[in-house]
Design a protein around this motif. Sequence first.
Motif, PDB file in Angstrom:
ATOM      1  N   GLY A   1     -10.503   0.978  -2.978  1.00 55.39           N
ATOM      2  CA  GLY A   1     -11.933   0.772  -2.743  1.00 55.39           C
ATOM      3  C   GLY A   1     -12.399  -0.609  -3.130  1.00 55.39           C
TER       4      GLY A   1
ATOM      5  N   GLY B   1      -7.238  10.604  -7.509  1.00 55.33           N
ATOM      6  CA  GLY B   1      -8.308  10.127  -6.638  1.00 55.33           C
ATOM      7  C   GLY B   1      -9.075   8.958  -7.232  1.00 55.33           C
ATOM      8  N   SER B   2      -9.366   9.032  -8.536  1.00 52.26           N
ATOM      9  CA  SER B   2     -10.118   7.948  -9.177  1.00 52.26           C
ATOM     10  C   SER B   2      -9.295   6.662  -9.188  1.00 52.26           C
ATOM     11  N   CYS B   3      -7.975   6.782  -9.426  1.00 51.07           N
ATOM     12  CA  CYS B   3      -7.109   5.597  -9.430  1.00 51.07           C
ATOM     13  C   CYS B   3      -7.000   4.977  -8.036  1.00 51.07           C
ATOM     14  N   LEU B   4      -6.811   5.828  -7.031  1.00 48.36           N
ATOM     15  CA  LEU B   4      -6.703   5.324  -5.662  1.00 48.36           C
ATOM     16  C   LEU B   4      -8.024   4.742  -5.174  1.00 48.36           C
ATOM     17  N   LEU B   5      -9.142   5.339  -5.626  1.00 48.42           N
ATOM     18  CA  LEU B   5     -10.456   4.817  -5.253  1.00 48.42           C
ATOM     19  C   LEU B   5     -10.631   3.404  -5.794  1.00 48.42           C
ATOM     20  N   LEU B   6     -10.177   3.191  -7.017  1.00 47.12           N
ATOM     21  CA  LEU B   6     -10.244   1.851  -7.594  1.00 47.12           C
ATOM     22  C   LEU B   6      -9.303   0.906  -6.860  1.00 47.12           C
TER      23      LEU B   6
ATOM     24  N   GLN C   1       0.832  -1.213   0.000  1.00 48.83           N
ATOM     25  CA  GLN C   1       0.000   0.000   0.000  1.00 48.83           C
ATOM     26  C   GLN C   1       0.863   1.258   0.000  1.00 48.83           C
TER      27      GLN C   1
END
Length: 561
Positions: free
Chosen positions: A449, A441-446, A222
């Motif tokens: 998440g 943000g979208s990459c980390l959310l994927l 991570q």
Amino acid sequence: MNAIFLMLMGLGAMALGYFVYSKFICEKIFKVDPNFRTPAHEMQDGVDYVPTNKYILWGHHFTSVAGAAPIIGPAIAVIWGWVPAFLWVVFGTIFFAGVHDAGAIWASSRNKAKSIGALTGDIVGNRARSIFMIVIFLVLLMVNAVFAVVIAGQLIRFPSATIPVWGAIVVALIIGQLIYRKNMSLLLVTIVGVVALYGMIYIGPTLPLSLPEMVGPLSDNQTWIIMLFVYAAIASLLPVWMLLQPRDYINGIQLFIGLILLYGAVIISGPDVVAPAFNTDVPEGTPSLIPLLFVTIACGAISGFHGLVSSGTTSKQLDKEPDVRFVGYFGAVGEGSLALAAIIAATAGFATLADWQSIYHSFGQGGVSAFITGGANILQAGIGLDTVLSQTLLTVMVVLFAGTTMDTGLRLQRYIFQEWGSIYNIGWMQKAPPATLLAVGSCLLLAFGAGGDGSGGMLIWPLFGTTNQLLAGLTLLVITVMLVKLRRPMWYTLAPLVFLLIMTTLGLLIQLKSFYDKGDWFLFTMDLIVLVAAILVSLECSSALTKQLKANKANPAADEA
């Protein structure tokens, strides 16, 4: 089959493609003009639009499109046998990838360096653009999220690569200053950069660096992923000349040296290909060769991601239009040579067929690990490199290329958010910092998440091959419409796009049934979205193509553009 013959046949065919076919395509079909004022000059801003020496731009383009995919795909696809993988890589490079990459740069440059998504709106229509940009966003999301996972995994597995991987960033920053601020000789800077990079590769095994087992509540996997996205965000905001260009250029030189070492070791050791030419005894659960071969090997034969790089960053740095041939087509040849090396390493880098079968015991096995293991065996046998040093060299090659793809991919994803901001009049989204935060943000959310451990990006990776090849077909479709409007021959782009759309659609349908049978409703829904988007964009483009052909027929006296 001796690997030497495989190497000579592949490289010889690709060289012939560059010297003969690319010359015809660029001069007779695209009709590149040395007097055309490129967007890099017309819109020069010192950040994204920067006229660039074609050798440096080739390095940026090549390393941005290469990544780890031309290694992973071929090294998995040899499970069907080395002949199908070899033929698709060679003929795909010559007749598909080279035309696609050069065409995307040319088309974008002729339209103020607009991305292929925005260009679709001008050439086809706004509805096609809106749908196309969804597909583009999904591809970028997959590439950025998954390559971060791949890099983190290799840094954990091979801590000897940590120093050269991160040290390459420092080398690139220094090179950028020496070239653009000090105006030093490119040859001298190249030599210094390569010596510094390989010096760190040599030092790496003696000073392996790993993160502490846990950094606060985060695992080392991570932590690496977050660090990689922080770096990529900063890199995507810096002027291209400061980090992106020099990093990609020196990595390109490093790759060619690595390929020379690997191919040289093949010539010296002359290993035999132990994998079957056609594997008639594939493991249970292996999908059919057709159409899955043509989506398993994307980068290295043809890849839609290349069109995003070509029209997203490369076209903004094109100094002279004839450079399209060297940067675009030869960039595809460079990637094809990397894919060929992956095939050789994954089929001739093992002592026996039994050793090979122990790796390829199920579909999806092989990939990076087969390339590194097989390639290290060839290097050790051919030129006597220590196994650990060989593994470090190949790992750094994989990680640096995945990293440069992430750099460019995140910048492209930022462009997508900015274009959406422009289309829908969202002022704050048109600015670089907020758009970059949305991209990260979208990459980390994927990544976090879906899976929690940071590897969530792998969740939608099964869709990458089909979505990526769909994007390549649609990019060729846009280029074809543009050629028809200019009254140029269209068959050189139409034939590969028809083949790709057929294979991709079949692949999507096969995957759709597989996801349904498994009850994987998330991937089933995503697959269905991509399939519907493909059909809608294809219909829009086909309609535009038909209308233009009718208009040309109705007015045959018009001069060819």
